[in-house]
Design a protein around this motif. Structure first.
Motif, PDB file in Angstrom:
ATOM      1  N   ALA A 225       0.817  -1.216   0.000  1.00 60.71           N
ATOM      2  CA  ALA A 225       0.000   0.000   0.000  1.00 60.71           C
ATOM      3  C   ALA A 225       0.846   1.259   0.000  1.00 60.71           C
ATOM      4  N   ASP A 226       2.163   1.104   0.057  1.00 62.01           N
ATOM      5  CA  ASP A 226       3.055   2.265   0.059  1.00 62.01           C
ATOM      6  C   ASP A 226       3.477   2.628  -1.362  1.00 62.01           C
ATOM      7  N   LEU A 227       3.756   3.915  -1.547  1.00 58.44           N
ATOM      8  CA  LEU A 227       4.283   4.407  -2.811  1.00 58.44           C
ATOM      9  C   LEU A 227       5.702   4.925  -2.586  1.00 58.44           C
ATOM     10  N   HIS A 228       6.552   4.771  -3.601  1.00 51.17           N
ATOM     11  CA  HIS A 228       7.936   5.236  -3.515  1.00 51.17           C
ATOM     12  C   HIS A 228       8.182   6.220  -4.651  1.00 51.17           C
ATOM     13  N   LEU A 229       8.865   7.324  -4.288  1.00 48.80           N
ATOM     14  CA  LEU A 229       9.116   8.396  -5.250  1.00 48.80           C
ATOM     15  C   LEU A 229      10.562   8.867  -5.129  1.00 48.80           C
ATOM     16  N   ASP A 230      11.251   8.987  -6.252  1.00 45.22           N
ATOM     17  CA  ASP A 230      12.571   9.614  -6.287  1.00 45.22           C
ATOM     18  C   ASP A 230      12.371  11.103  -6.568  1.00 45.22           C
ATOM     19  N   LEU A 274      -1.614   4.259  -1.018  1.00 42.71           N
ATOM     20  CA  LEU A 274      -2.855   3.688  -1.548  1.00 42.71           C
ATOM     21  C   LEU A 274      -3.793   3.275  -0.421  1.00 42.71           C
ATOM     22  N   PRO A 275      -5.109   3.191  -0.700  1.00 43.24           N
ATOM     23  CA  PRO A 275      -6.065   2.742   0.317  1.00 43.24           C
ATOM     24  C   PRO A 275      -5.763   1.299   0.733  1.00 43.24           C
ATOM     25  N   THR A 276      -6.095   0.956   1.981  1.00 37.20           N
ATOM     26  CA  THR A 276      -5.905  -0.396   2.499  1.00 37.20           C
ATOM     27  C   THR A 276      -7.253  -1.027   2.790  1.00 37.20           C
ATOM     28  N   LYS A 277      -7.281  -2.349   2.856  1.00 38.04           N
ATOM     29  CA  LYS A 277      -8.532  -3.066   3.143  1.00 38.04           C
ATOM     30  C   LYS A 277      -9.031  -2.769   4.552  1.00 38.04           C
ATOM     31  N   HIS A 281      -4.767   4.649   4.671  1.00 35.19           N
ATOM     32  CA  HIS A 281      -3.901   4.603   3.495  1.00 35.19           C
ATOM     33  C   HIS A 281      -2.479   4.233   3.893  1.00 35.19           C
ATOM     34  N   GLY A 282      -1.743   3.769   2.919  1.00 33.54           N
ATOM     35  CA  GLY A 282      -0.322   3.562   3.110  1.00 33.54           C
ATOM     36  C   GLY A 282       0.397   4.901   3.076  1.00 33.54           C
ATOM     37  N   ASP A 283       1.719   4.870   3.022  1.00 33.75           N
ATOM     38  CA  ASP A 283       2.527   6.092   3.051  1.00 33.75           C
ATOM     39  C   ASP A 283       3.231   6.309   1.717  1.00 33.75           C
ATOM     40  N   LEU A 284       3.701   7.551   1.544  1.00 35.62           N
ATOM     41  CA  LEU A 284       4.533   7.895   0.393  1.00 35.62           C
ATOM     42  C   LEU A 284       5.956   8.074   0.910  1.00 35.62           C
TER      43      LEU A 284
END
Length: 321
Positions: A225-230, A274-277, A281-284
């Motif tokens: 649920a997490d997003l990763h960004l450079d 992203l949303p979780t069940k 939400h997860g984290d960025l």
């Protein structure tokens, strides 16, 4: 017909439980819905049913063991046995339709209901197996559920956070909107009951199985649920600190970069994933990447040379010497 005990593979001294167990096994093995490519399965299935109708019924089993009826349930008479046993034979041959009192008023149907549940069988008691009712019904197949339809829906990460719907086209040619439950992940399937391929003989239509696949994103990488960004930052932002506009799926936010941040430092924006069940939400997770100017900067070069002369700092430890 063969000896019913032999058909079911049990001895004459077998208990009711052993006979019932053997019948379940044989009926499952030879059921026509499970042997669509074997034309002989229907005849074997009918033979198993007939055998159980005799030895699965306490009264008929006793009559058979005493030699009063034959393997088809017909009375044994001297002479014109066809007239004396015609009515009973008609009932015995009817498959699932008529059951003796010793069967407990529906026990036979209950067993077949359990078995047919595995094949998606439908209909009334007299027709689940395709052999019930009158003698002519033996040749009719039970309504069979249609095949499921596998459909792929490509969605964006923005669709997941905005509770957007996926547009899919069903086998019927109709386009429908599919709700995407919170917490849906790559490869997960959403079942649309009765929206698959139609049945070949009047049964219920199959289901549509919609597989969710995520479109690649130009900025974010998905990990659970997490997003990763450079995030590229300038050298002076890394050295002096700054507030840098940082993209998220719901709009840009200001991220505070601490002074003296090194390239590769990871900073967390809670709840921007992203949303979780389970809700929420997860984290960025933002990884800082120091980006130098694309062209030669003489002032920067002069500054770095001066810095090199007055600052004996080693970015690498002695283990790299």
């Amino acid at each position: 017909m063969r000896d019913p005990y032999s058909v079911l593979g049990v001895s004459k001294g077998a208990s009711e439980g052993e006979i019932k167990k053997a019948f379940r096994k044989m009926a499952m093995k030879y059921h026509p819905d499970h042997n669509k490519d074997d034309p002989g399965a229907q005849a074997r299935f009918a033979e198993v049913n007939q055998a159980y109708e005799i030895v699965g019924d306490k009264t008929k089993r006793a009559q058979f063991d005493r030699g009063e009826i034959d393997a088809e349930g017909k009375q044994k008479f001297q002479g014109f046995e066809g007239f004396g046993g015609f009515r009973d034979a008609g009932n015995a041959r009817s498959g699932f339709g008529q059951q003796g009192a010793g069967m407990g008023g529906g026990a036979f149907d209950d067993i077949l209901s359990d078995i047919l549940g595995g094949f998606g069988g439908r209909g009334s008691r007299g027709s689940k197996s395709g052999f019930g009712g009158s003698g002519g019904a033996r040749t009719q197949s039970a309504p069979v559920k249609g095949n499921n339809a596998d459909i792929v829906a490509h969605v964006t990460l923005e669709d997941l956070v905005r509770d957007a719907k996926a547009q899919v086209t069903l086998p019927s040619g109709k386009t429908v909107s599919v709700n995407i439950p919170a917490g849906t992940v790559e490869g997960e399937k959403i079942r649309l009951r009765g929206q698959g391929h139609p049945s070949a003989n009047g049964g219920q239509a199959g289901d549509a199985m919609v597989e969710i696949r995520l479109k690649p994103h130009k900025l974010f990488e998905v990990r659970s649920a997490d997003l990763h960004l450079d995030l590229p930052i300038t050298l002076y932002e890394a050295v002096l600190g700054a507030k840098v506009r940082t993209p998220t799926l719901t709009g840009a936010v200001n991220l505070t970069i601490p002074a003296g941040s090194s390239s590769g430092k990871v900073m967390r924006l809670k709840g921007k994933g992203l949303p979780t069940k389970a809700g929420g939400h997860g984290d960025l997770l933002v990884k800082l990447q120091i980006a130098l100017p694309p062209h030669e900067d003489r002032e920067l070069s002069t500054l770095m040379k001066a810095w090199q002369e007055v600052t004996p700092y080693r970015a690498r430890g002695p283990e790299f010497d």
